[in-house]
Design a protein around this motif. Structure first.
Motif, PDB file in Angstrom:
ATOM      1  N   SER A  30       0.807  -1.197   0.070  1.00  0.00           N
ATOM      2  CA  SER A  30       0.141  -0.033  -0.041  1.00  0.00           C
ATOM      3  C   SER A  30       0.799   1.309   0.066  1.00  0.00           C
ATOM      4  N   ARG A  43      -1.413  -3.688  -7.569  1.00  0.00           N
ATOM      5  CA  ARG A  43      -2.377  -2.521  -7.326  1.00  0.00           C
ATOM      6  C   ARG A  43      -3.728  -3.272  -7.116  1.00  0.00           C
ATOM      7  N   HIS A  44      -4.795  -2.441  -6.527  1.00  0.00           N
ATOM      8  CA  HIS A  44      -6.170  -2.818  -6.582  1.00  0.00           C
ATOM      9  C   HIS A  44      -6.890  -3.047  -7.813  1.00  0.00           C
ATOM     10  N   ASP A  54      -5.710  -6.927  -2.975  1.00  0.00           N
ATOM     11  CA  ASP A  54      -7.257  -7.045  -2.603  1.00  0.00           C
ATOM     12  C   ASP A  54      -7.622  -8.081  -1.749  1.00  0.00           C
ATOM     13  N   LYS A 251     -13.622  -6.617  -5.347  1.00  0.00           N
ATOM     14  CA  LYS A 251     -13.516  -6.231  -4.159  1.00  0.00           C
ATOM     15  C   LYS A 251     -14.364  -4.904  -3.577  1.00  0.00           C
ATOM     16  N   ARG A 252     -14.413  -4.213  -4.621  1.00  0.00           N
ATOM     17  CA  ARG A 252     -15.482  -2.990  -4.659  1.00  0.00           C
ATOM     18  C   ARG A 252     -16.779  -3.353  -4.018  1.00  0.00           C
TER      19      ARG A 252
END
Length: 374
Positions: A30, A43-44, A54, A251-252
């Motif tokens: 992160s 990255r996500h 994630d 994930k969102r």
């Protein structure tokens, strides 16, 4: 090895080890800044898809459930639970103010990771007060995921490609109606809130899976539950792959496939870590693995401090400035440019520098037995 050492009572390290691994990965991944190299796999995922970063939060939440099972094995004190819930919400708001560097209450985000922990904690404790069986808890977790997945698929019929999209999903409607658009993730401009009430409902399955895992660990103190945990982990990962065919990893929105993948990985990794650190007759700290145990335990036992502290430190580095060559520059920029002047991969070096800082903090706190409890 002496008989006294072999008979020495051991601490079960598996949970601390996995928590430590998750927090170390979180600190490193992160804090990789934007730069010349994209590092997309670190990255996500933008929407559908899944990357290693994630699964960090849902794994952390699943472990949170397991830790609750162990913490509340002698019963629940509701006054303490309610106080803890309120503290988490207040800490979450303070955390948001620091991370966003804003005291504008007109646009202050009410949702967030700590608020999600508060909601999940009190709901999970309520459910597990009435349901004690690990098997039944797993069935409830699967039911929660199935109901949520069915709702997403039904809603998605009216969206592009008949699948939920950033501008067409239940979170964009329900969370906006409850909290108000200005108090959501990016003031509602993204069309969803990854830590809103909608996704928290799905994340409840992870806490319940974790609680069931914790109860299994407690019920197999002598022999270890590694076989059961491995079997459950592989089965749940298989179920996640089946769900992925209908509603991909996301994930969102915390899709069922995503929730089950994290739960399955957590259970499987705990099984493997038990074999590595707990199954032997001798305490792992009395063997050659002591440095690994100590390192991961230092992170694992202060997971909340480090997991959330890294975001606050990042905000401070971004928003605090110094004069540099006649102009104001953030501390983050000064550090990054300094690294870029002599290392070939400054983005990774910057993340490693952050990890070194938190390693020192973790070591000092662990040596002095200072642990942040929430």
């Amino acid at each position: 090895m002496s008989k006294a050492q072999q008979m020495k009572k051991k601490r079960v390290y598996s949970l601390d080890m996995l928590r430590g691994i998750i927090v170390v990965l979180s600190v490193f991944l992160s804090t990789i800044p934007a730069g010349r190299i994209e590092y997309e796999s670190l990255r996500h995922a933008e929407w559908y898809g899944v990357t290693i970063i994630d699964v960090i939060l849902p794994t952390f939440i699943t472990i949170f459930g397991a830790s609750m099972a162990i913490a509340y094995q002698r019963g629940v004190k509701w006054e303490k639970i309610i106080k803890r819930t309120v503290r988490l919400i207040v800490y979450g708001i303070i955390f948001t103010i620091i991370v966003t560097w804003s005291l504008d209450f007109a646009t202050l985000r009410w949702t967030g990771v700590l608020q999600m922990f508060a909601f999940l904690g009190i709901v999970a404790v309520t459910i597990t007060y009435f349901v004690k069986s690990p098997f039944k808890l797993m069935l409830i977790a699967l039911l929660v995921s199935s109901i949520y997945g069915g709702a997403l698929l039904t809603f998605g019929q009216s969206c592009e490609d008949q699948m939920p999209q950033p501008d067409c999903n239940p979170s964009g409607i329900i969370d906006r109606a409850i909290f108000g658009e200005d108090h959501l993730y990016h003031q509602g401009k993204r069309g969803y809130d990854p830590e809103g009430l909608v996704t928290s409902f799905s994340a409840l399955s992870n806490v319940l899976f974790g609680f069931a895992i914790g109860k299994l660990i407690l019920s197999r103190k002598e022999t270890g539950a590694w076989k059961e945990l491995l079997g459950i982990g592989l089965l749940v990962i298989a179920l996640s792959l089946i769900w992925h065919q209908f509603l991909p990893y996301n994930k969102r929105l915390w899709t069922p496939a995503f929730a089950m993948l994290a739960a399955g990985l957590t259970s499987s990794m705990l099984s493997i870590l038990y074999l590595l650190f707990d199954k032997g007759k001798v305490d792992a700290k009395e063997t050659y693995m002591k440095p690994i145990v100590w390192y991961l335990e230092a992170f694992g036992r202060n997971s909340f401090l480090i997991y959330f502290g890294k975001f606050m430190l990042a905000s401070l580095l971004i928003h605090l400035t110094l004069k540099n060559d006649g102009k104001n520059e953030s501390l983050a920029t000064i550090l990054y440019d300094g690294l870029a002047s002599f290392v070939p991969h400054p983005q990774l070096a910057y993340a490693l520098l952050n990890l070194l800082f938190w390693t020192i903090i973790a070591f000092v706190c662990h040596r002095k037995r200072w642990y942040l409890k929430v």
